[in-house]
Design a protein around this motif. Structure first.
Motif, PDB file in Angstrom:
ATOM      1  N   ASP A  23      -1.794  12.772 -60.045  1.00 39.72           N
ATOM      2  CA  ASP A  23      -1.185  12.055 -61.158  1.00 39.72           C
ATOM      3  C   ASP A  23       0.246  12.526 -61.396  1.00 39.72           C
ATOM      4  O   ASP A  23       1.141  11.719 -61.669  1.00 39.72           O
ATOM      5  CB  ASP A  23      -2.024  12.261 -62.428  1.00 39.72           C
TER       6      ASP A  23
ATOM      7  N   LYS B 276       3.668  10.216 -61.159  1.00 38.38           N
ATOM      8  CA  LYS B 276       4.563  10.116 -62.315  1.00 38.38           C
ATOM      9  C   LYS B 276       5.968  10.595 -61.969  1.00 38.38           C
ATOM     10  O   LYS B 276       6.964   9.972 -62.354  1.00 38.38           O
ATOM     11  CB  LYS B 276       4.010  10.939 -63.473  1.00 38.38           C
TER      12      LYS B 276
ATOM     13  N   ASN C 253       7.793   7.979 -59.796  1.00 40.52           N
ATOM     14  CA  ASN C 253       8.147   6.787 -60.571  1.00 40.52           C
ATOM     15  C   ASN C 253       9.265   7.078 -61.565  1.00 40.52           C
ATOM     16  O   ASN C 253      10.156   6.248 -61.778  1.00 40.52           O
ATOM     17  CB  ASN C 253       6.912   6.245 -61.300  1.00 40.52           C
ATOM     18  N   GLN C 254       9.221   8.272 -62.178  1.00 35.80           N
ATOM     19  CA  GLN C 254      10.290   8.650 -63.114  1.00 35.80           C
ATOM     20  C   GLN C 254      11.616   8.807 -62.380  1.00 35.80           C
ATOM     21  O   GLN C 254      12.671   8.384 -62.873  1.00 35.80           O
ATOM     22  CB  GLN C 254       9.924   9.951 -63.829  1.00 35.80           C
TER      23      GLN C 254
END
Length: 356
Positions: free
Chosen positions: A212, A216, A219-220
């Motif tokens: 996870d 994240k 994508n950030q």
């Protein structure tokens, strides 16, 4: 640019007609042949575009591919067509067999909307399983157009296309992998990063947490990069607008409206008040002349005054907005052109009445 416009026109045509196209034969004539034509090949010339090209497979005779494009008496591209409603994934094996028995280096599988170009990068004279160029003509990205242009008759070059095909194919596959990893990171992908930032033992629970975290983080990072580029573009545009404003202000600051120009304006207002109210008569100073407008509209010039030079004159406008120069010695001479000024107002008011 011409090819881009032609592709866009064909895409629009496909969107309009596809629901009326029922058969494979109709797909060929309505969608595929126009594509061949916009690549510069004459579909009515049987020495250039050969329909039902024979591709015999060993003892199996009479096998035919839908089209073969020839150049210098050699096939350079074979094309297998399917109905626009069909899924191409179940048809590449047929094209694979045809490719093996022809001299061509390129094969195209299409349903008139989706196009897949193949070559033999991995093994000579054996079509690769995956296409090196793939697109939907109805959702065509701008970066694909130069790749399509390489197949145009006017600059078709086998060696250049093959050299570029390798880069296209593997770049496309890498992008697919990146997309997959970003949405659903594999165990190996997560371990690659977890090993470098986590000093403990990578248990199953830890790997779940890091899966996870990796998703994240990527994508950030992508979002931040996109925002940075957008902000940079916006800042650049803002700087450009600021520079334009400064240039405009600098130019405006050079304009000095003299008392003589204002007095001339008042004379013109006095003349024209017989026809219209004074609030419709506006002056606008520029570096070249002192303009008088009707209704503050650049398309309704009443006259232009040139009072800053050694020789004074005014420009008057006839019904067709042709300019007539009239020399004056002092601004009092403006009264001599009272009739012309009033006629100009009459012309505008008459035009306005006709429109209404």
């Amino acid at each position: 640019m011409e090819l881009q416009n032609q592709l866009k026109a064909l895409a629009d045509k496909i969107e309009q007609l596809k629901d009326k196209i029922e058969t494979e034969e109709s797909t060929k004539h309505a969608f595929v042949l126009p594509f061949i034509n916009l690549l510069g090949y004459d579909s009515f010339n049987p020495t250039e575009v050969v329909p039902e090209f024979t591709a015999d497979l060993g003892l199996k005779k009479g096998e035919k591919v839908d089209y073969a494009i020839f150049q210098h008496q050699d096939p350079i591209l074979i094309i297998e067509c399917k109905n626009w409603k069909e899924d191409l994934n179940i048809h590449n094996s047929q094209l694979f067999r045809y490719f093996h028995v022809t001299k061509t280096r390129f094969a195209l599988l299409t349903n008139g909307i989706e196009y897949r170009f193949y070559t033999d990068l991995e093994e000579a004279n054996k079509m690769d399983e995956k296409p090196f160029l793939e697109f939907k003509i109805t959702h065509l990205k701008e970066n694909i157009i130069p790749e399509i242009a390489k197949f145009h008759k006017s600059h078709f070059d086998i060696d250049k296309i093959v050299d570029n095909a390798s880069s296209l194919k593997y770049t496309k596959e890498i992008r697919k992998l990146i997309h997959t990893e970003l949405n659903s990171p594999t165990h190996e992908f997560v371990r690659l990063f977890a090993n470098q930032v986590y000093s403990g033992r990578l248990t199953e629970r830890v790997m779940e947490d890091f899966t996870d975290l990796v998703r994240k983080a990527f994508n950030q990072t992508i979002s931040e990069n996109v925002n940075d580029r957008l902000n940079a573009a916006l800042n650049k545009e803002s700087e450009k607008q600021h520079e334009e404003i400064e240039e405009f202000e600098e130019e405006t600051s050079k304009i000095i409206t003299t008392e003589e120009e204002l007095e001339a304006y008042r004379i013109i207002v006095a003349i024209l008040r017989r026809k219209i109210s004074s609030d419709r008569i506006v002056h606008r100073d520029t570096q070249s002349y002192f303009g008088i407008l009707l209704d503050d509209n650049n398309r309704k010039p009443i006259c232009r005054l040139h009072l800053d030079g050694t020789k004074k004159y005014m420009s008057l406008f006839d019904r067709d907005k042709n300019i007539h120069r009239e020399d004056i010695e002092t601004i009092d001479d403006i009264y001599n052109f009272e009739k012309q000024l009033l006629n100009t107002i009459d012309n505008y008011e008459e035009t306005k009445a006709n429109i209404e």
